[in-house]
Write a protein that holds these residues in place. Structure first.
Motif, PDB file in Angstrom:
ATOM      1  N   UNK A   1       2.089   6.210  31.275  1.00  0.00           N
ATOM      2  CA  UNK A   1       3.352   6.917  31.267  1.00  0.00           C
ATOM      3  C   UNK A   1       4.452   5.987  31.727  1.00  0.00           C
ATOM      4  N   UNK A   2       5.589   6.042  31.074  1.00  0.00           N
ATOM      5  CA  UNK A   2       6.730   5.235  31.487  1.00  0.00           C
ATOM      6  C   UNK A   2       7.796   6.143  32.096  1.00  0.00           C
ATOM      7  N   UNK A   3       8.366   5.688  33.198  1.00  0.00           N
ATOM      8  CA  UNK A   3       9.491   6.407  33.765  1.00  0.00           C
ATOM      9  C   UNK A   3      10.665   5.467  33.881  1.00  0.00           C
ATOM     10  N   UNK A   4      11.859   6.055  33.719  1.00  0.00           N
ATOM     11  CA  UNK A   4      13.084   5.312  33.972  1.00  0.00           C
ATOM     12  C   UNK A   4      13.296   5.316  35.467  1.00  0.00           C
ATOM     13  N   UNK A   5      13.168   4.155  36.084  1.00  0.00           N
ATOM     14  CA  UNK A   5      13.247   4.057  37.537  1.00  0.00           C
ATOM     15  C   UNK A   5      14.690   4.208  37.991  1.00  0.00           C
TER      16      UNK A   5
ATOM     17  N   UNK B   1      12.197   8.684  39.493  1.00  0.00           N
ATOM     18  CA  UNK B   1      12.888   8.481  38.235  1.00  0.00           C
ATOM     19  C   UNK B   1      12.669   9.615  37.257  1.00  0.00           C
ATOM     20  N   UNK B   2      12.992   9.340  36.005  1.00  0.00           N
ATOM     21  CA  UNK B   2      12.908  10.322  34.930  1.00  0.00           C
ATOM     22  C   UNK B   2      11.855   9.854  33.923  1.00  0.00           C
ATOM     23  N   UNK B   3      10.993  10.751  33.504  1.00  0.00           N
ATOM     24  CA  UNK B   3       9.976  10.398  32.510  1.00  0.00           C
ATOM     25  C   UNK B   3      10.653  10.045  31.191  1.00  0.00           C
ATOM     26  N   UNK B   4      10.387   8.832  30.711  1.00  0.00           N
ATOM     27  CA  UNK B   4      10.998   8.355  29.470  1.00  0.00           C
ATOM     28  C   UNK B   4      10.033   8.394  28.291  1.00  0.00           C
ATOM     29  N   UNK B   5       8.728   8.331  28.568  1.00  0.00           N
ATOM     30  CA  UNK B   5       7.713   8.374  27.509  1.00  0.00           C
ATOM     31  C   UNK B   5       6.386   8.758  28.139  1.00  0.00           C
ATOM     32  N   UNK B   6       5.517   9.382  27.353  1.00  0.00           N
ATOM     33  CA  UNK B   6       4.204   9.783  27.854  1.00  0.00           C
ATOM     34  C   UNK B   6       3.124   9.323  26.884  1.00  0.00           C
ATOM     35  N   UNK B   7       1.915   9.136  27.423  1.00  0.00           N
ATOM     36  CA  UNK B   7       0.778   8.763  26.597  1.00  0.00           C
ATOM     37  C   UNK B   7       0.290   9.930  25.752  1.00  0.00           C
ATOM     38  N   UNK B   8      -0.546   9.646  24.780  1.00  0.00           N
ATOM     39  CA  UNK B   8      -0.998  10.660  23.825  1.00  0.00           C
ATOM     40  C   UNK B   8      -1.819  11.767  24.475  1.00  0.00           C
ATOM     41  N   UNK B   9      -2.451  11.475  25.616  1.00  0.00           N
ATOM     42  CA  UNK B   9      -3.290  12.486  26.263  1.00  0.00           C
ATOM     43  C   UNK B   9      -2.587  13.200  27.412  1.00  0.00           C
TER      44      UNK B   9
END
Length: 313
Positions: free
Chosen positions: A1-5, A27-35
């Motif tokens: 998972x990527x978050x905008x720090x 931060x804010x979640x910017x992208x999530x993994x498929x699962x």
């Protein structure tokens, strides 16, 4: 998972010049993994620095801050900003298990401080006793110690004593609910705490300063059969009267960081308005002024307590 720090307070990485530090951030979640279905893009989150390998005996029993594969990235161990890249970046990847959703009442500044509050929650859990009705002493009015005063009060302590050397921070501890504040430069803190408890001493002592002599102070401040937990990190080997601990049945425990899911519990406490974190954040800098931020923190300029960097500024 990527978050905008968004907000972070950093540690020191093992490879200066090639390593991105920063182990406390929100931060804010910017992208999530498929699962991933626990979070969605746009969620506001705070991170927990530690994630163990989740395969060794310690991790499987819940002790992931004491992972037997500590620092071995190939086996899955991670400590953000310490053994893997950290929060001094615009985007940071985190395992979903290290994130806690923030309630609307908790802003990014407060969220970062809650990582520290998680360490305090972990320390109380490590003691294995109810704090209700106990006399608690906290040594060291830094961020951890000041949060420990608040958590002790929320857990039902009968009396909370705060010991330190900085009058401004001791005054803040008084505001946070400490019944007794002791300037250890002006009097014997052991005698002061024992006098305030009818000669018994504290049932629980949290050593949060990381000062070598404070360990011995904590042992002698504890009541017979009491408990001492070491929360602060020490810069060099410590000498203490362990025979006193043995002869008086004092239990000595240690804690490293915010383990056992304690950040989530700290978020819950803050979300209900039962933790004051605003006054702990004393300085804010944009990421471009990172050198000034570190200078303010290391010199404790203007009574710096928590220094924040904002990647969006």
């Amino acid at each position: 998972m990527k978050i905008l720090s968004r907000k972070f307070f950093g540690g020191v990485g093992p490879e200066p010049g090639t390593f991105i530090p920063g182990h406390e951030y929100s931060g804010v979640v910017a992208a999530v993994g498929s699962s991933v279905d626990e979070f969605v893009v746009g969620d506001r989150v705070v991170t927990e620095a530690h994630r163990g390998c989740m395969r060794c005996a310690n991790c499987l029993s819940g002790g992931y801050t004491n992972c037997l594969n500590y620092g071995v990235a190939a086996k899955g161990h991670r400590v953000q900003g310490m053994t893997v890249q950290g929060g001094f970046a615009e985007y940071v990847s985190n395992h979903v298990s290290t994130l806690t959703l923030l309630p609307e009442t908790v802003d990014f500044d407060s969220a970062v401080v809650l990582t520290t509050a998680g360490t305090v929650m972990h320390a109380f859990q490590r003691l294995g006793v109810l704090a209700v009705g106990t006399n608690i002493a906290v040594i060291g009015p830094g961020p951890i110690g000041l949060l420990a005063v608040q958590v002790a009060r929320e857990l039902g302590a009968a009396r909370v004593s705060l010991i330190g050397t900085r009058e401004g921070r001791l005054a803040l501890g008084k505001q946070y609910g400490a019944d007794q504040v002791v300037n250890s430069r002006e009097c014997d803190p052991v005698a002061a705490v024992r006098a305030a408890t009818g000669g018994r001493g504290a049932d629980i002592v949290l050593e949060c300063s990381g000062a070598g002599p404070a360990v011995d102070t904590a042992l002698h401040m504890a009541t017979r059969g009491g408990k001492v937990v070491l929360v602060g990190f020490f810069g060099q080997p410590v000498t203490a009267d362990l025979n006193h601990a043995v002869m008086n049945g004092i239990t000595l425990a240690t804690v490293r960081g915010e383990g056992a899911g304690s950040v989530a519990r700290a978020v819950s406490l803050a979300g209900s308005g039962r933790l004051n974190t605003d006054s702990l954040v004393t300085h804010r800098f944009p990421l471009t002024d990172i050198a000034a931020a570190f200078d303010a923190y290391t010199r404790r300029a203007d009574n710096a307590i928590k220094v924040m960097l904002d990647v969006t500024d």
